[in-house]
Scaffold this motif. Sequence first.
Motif, PDB file in Angstrom:
ATOM      1  N   ASP A   1       6.996   3.813   0.338  1.00 30.27           N
ATOM      2  CA  ASP A   1       8.639   3.251  -0.236  1.00 30.27           C
ATOM      3  C   ASP A   1       9.675   3.843   0.795  1.00 30.27           C
ATOM      4  O   ASP A   1      10.250   2.846   0.602  1.00 30.27           O
ATOM      5  CB  ASP A   1       9.267   3.570  -1.983  1.00 30.27           C
ATOM      6  CG  ASP A   1       9.155   4.036  -2.478  1.00 30.27           C
ATOM      7  OD1 ASP A   1       8.791   5.448  -1.772  1.00 30.27           O
ATOM      8  OD2 ASP A   1       9.584   4.476  -3.620  1.00 30.27           O
ATOM      9  N   GLY A   2       9.614   4.795   1.239  1.00 32.09           N
ATOM     10  CA  GLY A   2      10.615   4.927   2.234  1.00 32.09           C
ATOM     11  C   GLY A   2      11.735   5.802   2.190  1.00 32.09           C
ATOM     12  O   GLY A   2      12.743   6.456   2.070  1.00 32.09           O
ATOM     13  N   GLU A   3      11.576   6.003   0.056  1.00 34.07           N
ATOM     14  CA  GLU A   3      12.016   6.937  -0.217  1.00 34.07           C
ATOM     15  C   GLU A   3      11.535   8.321  -0.985  1.00 34.07           C
ATOM     16  O   GLU A   3      10.598   8.926  -0.165  1.00 34.07           O
ATOM     17  CB  GLU A   3      12.803   6.507  -2.020  1.00 34.07           C
ATOM     18  CG  GLU A   3      12.448   5.515  -1.770  1.00 34.07           C
ATOM     19  CD  GLU A   3      13.972   4.878  -1.066  1.00 34.07           C
ATOM     20  OE1 GLU A   3      15.458   5.774  -1.458  1.00 34.07           O
ATOM     21  OE2 GLU A   3      14.908   3.602  -0.885  1.00 34.07           O
ATOM     22  N   ALA A   4      12.747   9.763  -0.841  1.00 37.75           N
ATOM     23  CA  ALA A   4      11.980  10.912  -0.822  1.00 37.75           C
ATOM     24  C   ALA A   4      10.855  10.607  -1.769  1.00 37.75           C
ATOM     25  O   ALA A   4      11.711  10.222  -3.274  1.00 37.75           O
ATOM     26  CB  ALA A   4      13.623  11.595  -1.465  1.00 37.75           C
ATOM     27  N   LEU A   5      10.522  11.908  -1.953  1.00 40.14           N
ATOM     28  CA  LEU A   5       9.711  12.267  -2.910  1.00 40.14           C
ATOM     29  C   LEU A   5       9.927  12.625  -3.647  1.00 40.14           C
ATOM     30  O   LEU A   5      11.148  13.252  -4.231  1.00 40.14           O
ATOM     31  CB  LEU A   5       8.400  13.119  -2.685  1.00 40.14           C
ATOM     32  CG  LEU A   5       7.498  12.688  -0.899  1.00 40.14           C
ATOM     33  CD1 LEU A   5       6.823  13.609  -0.842  1.00 40.14           C
ATOM     34  CD2 LEU A   5       6.321  11.324  -1.542  1.00 40.14           C
ATOM     35  N   GLY A   6       9.453  12.168  -5.392  1.00 36.91           N
ATOM     36  CA  GLY A   6       9.956  13.055  -7.231  1.00 36.91           C
ATOM     37  C   GLY A   6       8.893  14.127  -7.558  1.00 36.91           C
ATOM     38  O   GLY A   6       8.594  14.973  -5.887  1.00 36.91           O
ATOM     39  N   ASP A   7       8.434  14.571  -8.301  1.00 33.45           N
ATOM     40  CA  ASP A   7       8.442  15.583  -8.723  1.00 33.45           C
ATOM     41  C   ASP A   7       6.310  15.478  -8.190  1.00 33.45           C
ATOM     42  O   ASP A   7       5.907  16.228  -8.987  1.00 33.45           O
ATOM     43  CB  ASP A   7       8.478  15.886 -10.231  1.00 33.45           C
ATOM     44  CG  ASP A   7       9.509  16.656 -10.559  1.00 33.45           C
ATOM     45  OD1 ASP A   7      10.565  17.495  -9.043  1.00 33.45           O
ATOM     46  OD2 ASP A   7      10.689  16.282 -11.075  1.00 33.45           O
ATOM     47  N   VAL A   8       5.983  14.119  -8.881  1.00 35.19           N
ATOM     48  CA  VAL A   8       4.556  13.774  -8.442  1.00 35.19           C
ATOM     49  C   VAL A   8       4.201  12.625  -8.341  1.00 35.19           C
ATOM     50  O   VAL A   8       5.758  11.665  -7.626  1.00 35.19           O
ATOM     51  CB  VAL A   8       4.447  13.353  -9.918  1.00 35.19           C
ATOM     52  CG1 VAL A   8       4.422  14.625 -10.782  1.00 35.19           C
ATOM     53  CG2 VAL A   8       4.697  12.024 -10.824  1.00 35.19           C
ATOM     54  N   TYR A   9       3.390  12.619  -7.486  1.00 34.75           N
ATOM     55  CA  TYR A   9       3.229  11.337  -6.103  1.00 34.75           C
ATOM     56  C   TYR A   9       1.317  11.349  -6.310  1.00 34.75           C
ATOM     57  O   TYR A   9       0.479  11.722  -6.583  1.00 34.75           O
ATOM     58  CB  TYR A   9       3.211  11.882  -4.849  1.00 34.75           C
ATOM     59  CG  TYR A   9       3.023  10.847  -3.980  1.00 34.75           C
ATOM     60  CD1 TYR A   9       4.037   9.899  -3.835  1.00 34.75           C
ATOM     61  CD2 TYR A   9       2.564  10.740  -2.635  1.00 34.75           C
ATOM     62  CE1 TYR A   9       4.207   8.924  -3.222  1.00 34.75           C
ATOM     63  CE2 TYR A   9       2.911   9.945  -1.660  1.00 34.75           C
ATOM     64  CZ  TYR A   9       3.590   8.631  -1.832  1.00 34.75           C
ATOM     65  OH  TYR A   9       3.426   7.751  -0.988  1.00 34.75           O
ATOM     66  N   PRO A  10       1.033   9.751  -5.566  1.00 34.29           N
ATOM     67  CA  PRO A  10      -0.339   9.496  -6.590  1.00 34.29           C
ATOM     68  C   PRO A  10      -1.098  10.359  -4.806  1.00 34.29           C
ATOM     69  O   PRO A  10      -1.042  10.515  -3.881  1.00 34.29           O
ATOM     70  CB  PRO A  10      -0.483   8.502  -6.066  1.00 34.29           C
ATOM     71  CG  PRO A  10       0.713   7.757  -6.009  1.00 34.29           C
ATOM     72  CD  PRO A  10       2.107   8.614  -5.881  1.00 34.29           C
ATOM     73  N   GLU A  11      -2.130  10.753  -6.253  1.00 36.82           N
ATOM     74  CA  GLU A  11      -3.270  11.502  -4.897  1.00 36.82           C
ATOM     75  C   GLU A  11      -3.447  10.595  -3.280  1.00 36.82           C
ATOM     76  O   GLU A  11      -3.049   9.465  -3.912  1.00 36.82           O
ATOM     77  CB  GLU A  11      -4.936  11.992  -5.707  1.00 36.82           C
ATOM     78  CG  GLU A  11      -5.008  10.945  -6.070  1.00 36.82           C
ATOM     79  CD  GLU A  11      -6.261  11.347  -6.619  1.00 36.82           C
ATOM     80  OE1 GLU A  11      -7.278  12.291  -6.370  1.00 36.82           O
ATOM     81  OE2 GLU A  11      -7.515  10.532  -7.949  1.00 36.82           O
ATOM     82  N   GLN A  12      -4.016  11.140  -2.163  1.00 39.64           N
ATOM     83  CA  GLN A  12      -3.864  10.791  -1.757  1.00 39.64           C
ATOM     84  C   GLN A  12      -2.522   9.473  -0.825  1.00 39.64           C
ATOM     85  O   GLN A  12      -3.401   8.830   0.338  1.00 39.64           O
ATOM     86  CB  GLN A  12      -5.696  10.314  -1.018  1.00 39.64           C
ATOM     87  CG  GLN A  12      -6.306  11.051  -1.241  1.00 39.64           C
ATOM     88  CD  GLN A  12      -7.307  11.880  -0.238  1.00 39.64           C
ATOM     89  OE1 GLN A  12      -6.816  11.963   1.117  1.00 39.64           O
ATOM     90  NE2 GLN A  12      -6.925  13.310  -0.764  1.00 39.64           N
ATOM     91  N   GLY A  13      -1.820  10.137  -1.006  1.00 39.32           N
ATOM     92  CA  GLY A  13      -0.739   8.814  -1.587  1.00 39.32           C
ATOM     93  C   GLY A  13      -0.046   9.237   0.578  1.00 39.32           C
ATOM     94  O   GLY A  13      -0.349  10.503   0.619  1.00 39.32           O
TER      95      GLY A  13
END
Length: 648
Positions: free
Chosen positions: A495-507
Amino acid sequence: MTSAPTDPLIGQTLDGRYLIRSRIARGGMAMVYLANDLRLERRVAVKVMHEHLAEDENFTRRFEQEARSAARLAHPNLVNVFDQGHDAGRTYLVMEYLPSITLRDLLKQQQRLTLDQSLEIGEAVLSGLSAAHHAGIVHRDLKPENVMLADDGRIKLGDFGLARAVSANTTTGQALLGTIAYLSPELVTRGVADARSDLYAFGIMMYEMLTGAQPFTGEQPMQIAYQHAHSEVPVPSLVSSEATPELDELVRWTTQREPDQRPRDAGEALEYLSSIRHGALPPGATRVLPAPLPDGPSLTPSTTVLDGAQRDLLAAGSEGPQATDDLGASPVVAASAIADAASTGRRRATRGRIVAAVVVLAVLLAGGLGWWFGQGPGSQVGVPQVAGLEMDAARATLASHDLDATVVECSSLDVAAGLAVSTDPAAGERLDRGSTVELCQSTGPEMIAVPTIVGLTLDEAKRVIAAEGFTFGSVLEERFSDVEAEAVLAALGADGEALGDVYPEQGTIDLIVSAGALPDVTGLPVAEATAALEARGLVVDPALGTESHHADIPAGSVIALLPQTDPVRPGDAVGLDVSLGPELFEVPSVSGLGLQEAMDALTAAGFAPSTLVPDPLRGFAVATGTDPAAGDRVPAGTEIRVKSTISL
C-alpha cells in the motif's frame, strides 16, 4: 553561512482553498505541488505555471487549454482534473493526486516488461486514449513519462498539455513540441496530428515495453525524426522473446508511416488488443496490413489471416485436378447377382450374432451396476474440488455429492481470505455417502513478524526479507541523507505505507535507500562545485541560483547549495548561492570635523577608526583626512586612520 531559501509557495493557500504542502515535480511549463483541498478535505496535485511564463499569452493559452481538454474527460484510465484558477498572478490547475511511478520509471527498473505487463498497460492506455478520441481530443504527447502506475494498481494517462481538438488538424509552427522519439511521420514532415498520430506513439511505446529500447535512436533529434519519416518500425519479436505474432502485427499496424493504414482511432486498436489479451482471437489469427494478393482484392486492417486448416484446404484445392484424373481412371466392377445374394446372407447372419451379444451384455451390465452401487465402489463418492469457491458454493458442491462439511480456518498464499482452500480428505478421494469432510476457509496469507530492515545495507535487507518469508519488490527510490549510501531508509508494504509489526507471508516489500550525504560544496569555485554535484547525479540549474555577499568566501565561490525538493533525489535540480565577496561601503568625508566627532562618524558608518592623538589632546584636534581616503569603498569593520592637526 546563509541558509537555502525555501519555495515561497509552500505553506501558501491558493484562493483560500488549496494549501500547498510540498513540491512534487518541476516541468517545462509548470511546477507541481502536493496540496490539501481544505473544502473537501482531500489531497490533490496542483500544477502552477512558472511565473516567467505567466505573461506570455501563448503559454497561458496552452496551460488553460490543458485544463479544458482534460476536464472534458472522465474515465478510470485518465487523470481527473478538478479545478482551474488564478490567484496572486499565478495560473494553476487542480488534479487528482496519484501516488505512483511512471511507466518510464518502471522501464528503468525492469529494462523491459513481461508480456502480461505490456498487455495490461497497453489496454489501459488505449482505453483512456479511446475515451479522449471519442470526446474529440488528441493527446499529442503520448510517452511513458505520461503513463501513471498508481500504488493501488490503477493505470492512468495524464498530461494533456499538448492536447488539441481533433478538428484542429492544421500545420503549426510548434509541430515538434512532442517528444521526438514518439512523433509520427506526419508530425515530423507536415506538423499535422490527429487520433492516428496518438496511435503511432502508442505503437512506439508498445515496442519499447516489449524490447526495453526505442526503435529509432541517434545522436541528434533530427536523425531520429528522419528515421520516423523514412523507415519502417521493426517488429518487437526480432529482439524480444515476449512478443507474439499478434503483438508484432499490432505494432506494425499502429506504426505505419501512412496514417490511413493505421487504426482510425484508439477504440479500434483497443478492440484488437483486448482480443489478444483475453484470448478472443483464434490461434495464429493476426491483423494484417493492406497488401495485394495475386489475382485477388487487397486486404484491409480488419482482414484476418487464414488459419492452418484453411491454408491446408487451399493447398489441397491446388491439387484438385490431379485428384479428379485419378478418380476418373479407377475401374468400376459390376457385382453379379450370385455375389449379391451371398453378401446379403452374410450381413443377416452377422446382425443376428450382434443382437444376441447385446442381450447377454445388457443382462451382465444390469447385474454389475446393481453390485457396483449397492455393495461395490459405486456406493462411494469422490470428494469434489472446491478450491477458490465461495464458502456457500463449496458447501453446496459437497452436499450435491452427499457429503457433509465442517468448517475450519487455515492460512493460504494463493486463495483470498473468506474463500474455500481445500478439503480433508483431499479432492479426488472416495468416501461413503453421508461422510463428513473438513472444509478449510482461507484467512489469507499468514501474518508474520516484520524484522528490522531500516538501517541495513541493501544487500543485507534483501537477505533478511527472503529469510523471513517475505518477497523483495524493488528499490522505489534513492534519496540523499546523512546515512551512508545504500543503507535502507524505509521499508514499505504494497500500500506504499511503512510496515507495521506484522505483514503477510510472501508479501512484497519495497525499499527506499540512501544515496549518501549531499556533497559539501561550500567554498568551492562554481565549476568545481557543479562537477562534484553532477558526479552524484544532481542537475545544477543556473536559473535556480542566487548571489550574495559573504565576508569570508571569495567572489565566485559557493556559499550554499540550494535544494529545490525535500528529500533530494539523484536527478533532481538544485541551485547554488554564489558569493559576490565581502560587501563594500564608502568611507565618509570627515575633514574639518573635530577629531572625536570624526571618529564617532566613522564608527556610526560601520568602520573602526583610530588616531595617534592622545586622549587628553583630542579636544584640540581637527580631522584633516583619512586613510583609506574618503570615497574609497572598503568592507565594514575596516580600520580607518584619522589624520588631524592640533590647534592650541
